[in-house]
Design a protein around this motif. Structure first.
Motif, short mmCIF file in Angstrom:
data_model
loop_
_atom_site.label_atom_id
_atom_site.label_comp_id
_atom_site.label_asym_id
_atom_site.label_seq_id
_atom_site.Cartn_x
_atom_site.Cartn_y
_atom_site.Cartn_z
N LEU A 32 0.87 -1.18 0.00
CA LEU A 32 0.00 0.00 0.00
C LEU A 32 0.90 1.22 0.00
O LEU A 32 1.52 1.54 1.02
N GLN A 33 1.01 1.87 -1.15
CA GLN A 33 1.77 3.10 -1.27
C GLN A 33 0.87 4.27 -0.90
O GLN A 33 -0.17 4.46 -1.55
N MET A 34 1.26 5.01 0.11
CA MET A 34 0.45 6.11 0.60
C MET A 34 1.21 7.42 0.38
O MET A 34 2.27 7.62 0.96
N ASP A 35 0.68 8.26 -0.47
CA ASP A 35 1.27 9.55 -0.79
C ASP A 35 0.36 10.68 -0.33
O ASP A 35 -0.83 10.46 -0.08
N SER A 36 0.91 11.87 -0.25
CA SER A 36 0.14 13.05 0.15
C SER A 36 -0.65 12.78 1.43
O SER A 36 -1.85 13.08 1.51
N LEU A 37 0.02 12.23 2.39
CA LEU A 37 -0.65 11.84 3.63
C LEU A 37 -1.18 13.05 4.38
O LEU A 37 -0.58 14.13 4.38
N LYS A 38 -2.31 12.83 5.04
CA LYS A 38 -2.98 13.87 5.82
C LYS A 38 -3.10 13.41 7.27
O LYS A 38 -3.11 12.19 7.53
N PRO A 39 -3.23 14.34 8.20
CA PRO A 39 -3.40 13.93 9.60
C PRO A 39 -4.59 12.99 9.80
O PRO A 39 -4.53 12.10 10.65
N GLU A 40 -5.62 13.14 9.00
CA GLU A 40 -6.79 12.27 9.14
C GLU A 40 -6.54 10.85 8.65
O GLU A 40 -7.40 9.98 8.80
N ASP A 41 -5.38 10.60 8.06
CA ASP A 41 -5.00 9.24 7.70
C ASP A 41 -4.42 8.48 8.88
O ASP A 41 -4.15 7.27 8.78
N THR A 42 -4.21 9.16 9.98
CA THR A 42 -3.67 8.51 11.17
C THR A 42 -4.61 7.41 11.66
O THR A 42 -5.80 7.66 11.89
N ALA A 43 -4.07 6.21 11.80
CA ALA A 43 -4.88 5.06 12.20
C ALA A 43 -3.98 3.84 12.30
O ALA A 43 -2.81 3.87 11.88
N VAL A 44 -4.54 2.77 12.81
CA VAL A 44 -3.91 1.46 12.69
C VAL A 44 -4.42 0.86 11.39
O VAL A 44 -5.62 0.81 11.15
N TYR A 45 -3.49 0.43 10.56
CA TYR A 45 -3.82 -0.14 9.27
C TYR A 45 -3.72 -1.67 9.32
O TYR A 45 -2.71 -2.21 9.79
N TYR A 46 -4.75 -2.32 8.84
CA TYR A 46 -4.83 -3.77 8.84
C TYR A 46 -4.94 -4.29 7.41
O TYR A 46 -5.65 -3.70 6.60
N CYS A 47 -4.28 -5.40 7.14
CA CYS A 47 -4.56 -6.10 5.89
C CYS A 47 -5.40 -7.33 6.22
O CYS A 47 -5.32 -7.88 7.32
#
Length: 125
Positions: free
Chosen positions: A81-96
């Motif tokens: 998962l390539q994540m670009d232009s990250l924002k503060p609201e992307d803050t989280a625990v990410y699960y696959c």
């Protein structure tokens, strides 16, 4: 049985990038769809993106469309998962998560049977 392990999380400034990996082991030869979900404190788990076995079909949530890219390397049993232009609201625990199925990748968490432990992504403003 499929075992999943996420890696690549961390702390990044807004506008930055991170790449998450999800390594699969176990019964991976049968082909599986792989989804990414995230959960912020106090929020429900939400769908981020999903990809089918052949990589011919991907689905993204509106919140990440155009900023995140999912891909997979079946020879390595790994989904990225390539994540670009990250924002503060992307803050989280990410699960696959993985499920066996054909057709369009599912965006419903309840349809995924196998889950990883999660990796923390924190985006500072």
């Amino acid at each position: 049985q499929v075992q999943l392990a996420e890696s690549g999380g961390g702390l990044v400034q807004a506008g930055g990038s991170l790449r998450l990996s999800c390594a699969a082991s176990g019964r991976t030869s049968n082909g599986y769809q792989l989804g990414w979900f995230r959960q912020a404190p106090g929020n429900e788990r939400e769908f981020v993106t999903a990809i089918n076995w052949s990589s011919s079909s991907t689905v993204y949530s509106d919140a990440v469309k155009g900023r995140f890219t999912v891909s997979r390397d079946n020879a390595k049993n790994t989904v990225y998962l390539q994540m670009d232009s990250l924002k503060p609201e992307d803050t989280a625990v990410y699960y696959c998560a993985a499920r066996f199925g054909s057709g369009r990748p599912s965006s419903y968490a309840s349809s995924y049977y196998y889950w990883g432990q999660g990796t923390q992504v924190t985006v500072s403003s």
